[in-house]
Scaffold this motif. Structure first.
Motif, mmCIF file in Angstrom:
data_model
loop_
_atom_site.group_PDB
_atom_site.id
_atom_site.type_symbol
_atom_site.label_atom_id
_atom_site.label_comp_id
_atom_site.label_asym_id
_atom_site.label_seq_id
_atom_site.Cartn_x
_atom_site.Cartn_y
_atom_site.Cartn_z
ATOM 1 N N ARG A 9 0.840 -1.185 0.000
ATOM 2 C CA ARG A 9 0.000 0.000 0.000
ATOM 3 C C ARG A 9 0.883 1.246 0.000
ATOM 4 N N PRO A 10 0.559 2.215 -0.874
ATOM 5 C CA PRO A 10 1.406 3.411 -0.936
ATOM 6 C C PRO A 10 1.214 4.292 0.301
ATOM 7 N N THR A 11 2.231 5.057 0.601
ATOM 8 C CA THR A 11 2.141 5.980 1.736
ATOM 9 C C THR A 11 1.258 7.170 1.351
ATOM 10 N N ARG A 12 0.923 7.981 2.334
ATOM 11 C CA ARG A 12 0.066 9.133 2.092
ATOM 12 C C ARG A 12 0.746 10.118 1.144
ATOM 13 N N GLU A 13 2.048 10.299 1.316
ATOM 14 C CA GLU A 13 2.779 11.233 0.452
ATOM 15 C C GLU A 13 2.801 10.745 -0.993
ATOM 16 N N GLN A 14 2.994 9.427 -1.164
ATOM 17 C CA GLN A 14 2.997 8.875 -2.513
ATOM 18 C C GLN A 14 1.626 9.045 -3.167
ATOM 19 N N ALA A 15 0.573 8.809 -2.398
ATOM 20 C CA ALA A 15 -0.775 8.949 -2.937
ATOM 21 C C ALA A 15 -1.061 10.400 -3.309
ATOM 22 N N GLN A 16 -0.614 11.341 -2.482
ATOM 23 C CA GLN A 16 -0.811 12.754 -2.789
ATOM 24 C C GLN A 16 -0.034 13.161 -4.044
ATOM 25 N N GLU A 17 1.190 12.665 -4.174
ATOM 26 C CA GLU A 17 1.990 12.967 -5.363
ATOM 27 C C GLU A 17 1.331 12.387 -6.617
ATOM 28 N N PHE A 18 0.811 11.171 -6.488
ATOM 29 C CA PHE A 18 0.130 10.522 -7.612
ATOM 30 C C PHE A 18 -1.103 11.325 -8.024
ATOM 31 N N ASN A 19 -1.879 11.775 -7.044
ATOM 32 C CA ASN A 19 -3.071 12.572 -7.345
ATOM 33 C C ASN A 19 -2.697 13.915 -7.967
ATOM 34 N N ARG A 20 -1.597 14.505 -7.523
ATOM 35 C CA ARG A 20 -1.145 15.772 -8.084
ATOM 36 C C ARG A 20 -0.764 15.591 -9.557
ATOM 37 N N LEU A 22 -1.842 13.216 -11.512
ATOM 38 C CA LEU A 22 -3.075 12.889 -12.238
ATOM 39 C C LEU A 22 -3.869 14.162 -12.543
ATOM 40 N N ASP A 23 -3.921 15.080 -11.597
ATOM 41 C CA ASP A 23 -4.594 16.361 -11.833
ATOM 42 C C ASP A 23 -3.904 17.156 -12.937
ATOM 43 N N ALA A 24 -2.570 17.078 -12.998
ATOM 44 C CA ALA A 24 -1.830 17.783 -14.047
ATOM 45 C C ALA A 24 -2.168 17.217 -15.424
ATOM 46 N N VAL A 25 -2.338 15.903 -15.506
ATOM 47 C CA VAL A 25 -2.709 15.275 -16.777
ATOM 48 C C VAL A 25 -4.104 15.718 -17.195
ATOM 49 N N VAL A 26 -5.029 15.785 -16.230
ATOM 50 C CA VAL A 26 -6.391 16.215 -16.538
ATOM 51 C C VAL A 26 -6.403 17.679 -16.984
ATOM 52 N N GLU A 27 -5.626 18.528 -16.314
ATOM 53 C CA GLU A 27 -5.554 19.941 -16.702
ATOM 54 C C GLU A 27 -4.958 20.110 -18.092
ATOM 55 N N ALA A 28 -4.020 19.238 -18.448
ATOM 56 C CA ALA A 28 -3.419 19.310 -19.784
ATOM 57 C C ALA A 28 -4.400 18.837 -20.858
ATOM 58 N N GLY A 29 -5.446 18.131 -20.447
ATOM 59 C CA GLY A 29 -6.448 17.669 -21.406
ATOM 60 C C GLY A 29 -6.079 16.378 -22.106
ATOM 61 N N HIS A 30 -5.221 15.571 -21.501
ATOM 62 C CA HIS A 30 -4.790 14.320 -22.124
ATOM 63 C C HIS A 30 -5.518 13.119 -21.545
ATOM 64 N N THR A 31 -6.758 13.291 -21.120
ATOM 65 C CA THR A 31 -7.475 12.185 -20.474
ATOM 66 C C THR A 31 -7.853 11.091 -21.462
ATOM 67 N N ASN A 32 -8.094 11.424 -22.731
ATOM 68 C CA ASN A 32 -8.508 10.426 -23.708
ATOM 69 C C ASN A 32 -7.362 9.939 -24.586
ATOM 70 N N LYS A 33 -6.150 10.372 -24.301
ATOM 71 C CA LYS A 33 -5.002 9.938 -25.089
ATOM 72 C C LYS A 33 -4.348 8.738 -24.410
ATOM 73 N N LEU A 34 -4.483 7.588 -25.039
ATOM 74 C CA LEU A 34 -3.915 6.379 -24.450
ATOM 75 C C LEU A 34 -2.409 6.322 -24.651
ATOM 76 N N TYR A 35 -1.924 6.818 -25.764
ATOM 77 C CA TYR A 35 -0.499 6.769 -26.070
ATOM 78 C C TYR A 35 0.032 8.196 -26.183
ATOM 79 N N CYS A 36 0.490 8.744 -25.069
ATOM 80 C CA CYS A 36 0.996 10.119 -25.044
ATOM 81 C C CYS A 36 2.404 10.088 -24.466
ATOM 82 N N ASP A 37 3.316 10.794 -25.105
ATOM 83 C CA ASP A 37 4.696 10.792 -24.634
ATOM 84 C C ASP A 37 5.142 12.156 -24.139
ATOM 85 N N CYS A 38 4.202 12.990 -23.660
ATOM 86 C CA CYS A 38 4.581 14.289 -23.111
ATOM 87 C C CYS A 38 5.153 14.096 -21.699
#
Length: 130
Positions: A9-20, A22-38
């Motif tokens: 199980r990931p630690t709280r810090e790891q989970a927060q970093e992962f969510n951060r 993930l939010d950056a990916v959503v803000e970039a608008g790459h939610t529907n891109k399965l193969y993105c290399d940005c």
């Protein structure tokens, strides 16, 4: 039997970093891109591998199989639309067209909207008595 690697199980810090990330990916608008290399998507993939959600962080390019499937799918839709337009020109309803083409009524309605085909409906009610 081979041993299965247990995911810890990931630690709280790891989970927060992962969510951060993930939010950056959503803000970039790459939610529907399965193969993105940005950079943003690659950072998320590496974090997911670090936490044990993925086995490899390299995002692979899609094979030609998916492109050929998409082309086949579109071609079948075009062929069905032509058949459906011919049957609709004869005055059949969507249920009758579906029965003749061996397709569902929902599929017929979806194709009619996609290709802008007018399907007539039978009039309901009593027949005139005179």
């Amino acid at each position: 039997m081979s041993k299965v690697k247990k995911r810890i199980r990931p630690t709280r810090e790891q989970a927060q970093e992962f969510n951060r990330r993930l939010d950056a990916v959503v803000e970039a608008g790459h939610t529907n891109k399965l193969y993105c290399d940005c950079e943003v998507c690659q950072a998320l993939a590496e974090q997911a591998e670090l936490m044990g959600y993925r086995t490899d962080s390299t995002i692979k390019r899609p094979s030609e199989k998916w492109d050929s499937r998409k082309r086949t799918y579109e071609r079948i839709h075009q062929i069905d639309a032509v058949k459906m337009a011919n049957l609709a020109g004869q005055g059949l309803t969507s249920a009758e067209i579906g029965g003749k083409m061996h397709r569902s009524k929902g599929y017929i309605s979806k194709l009619a909207k996609e290709f802008d085909i007018k399907i007539f409906t039978k009039k309901r009610g009593r027949k005139p008595c005179h």
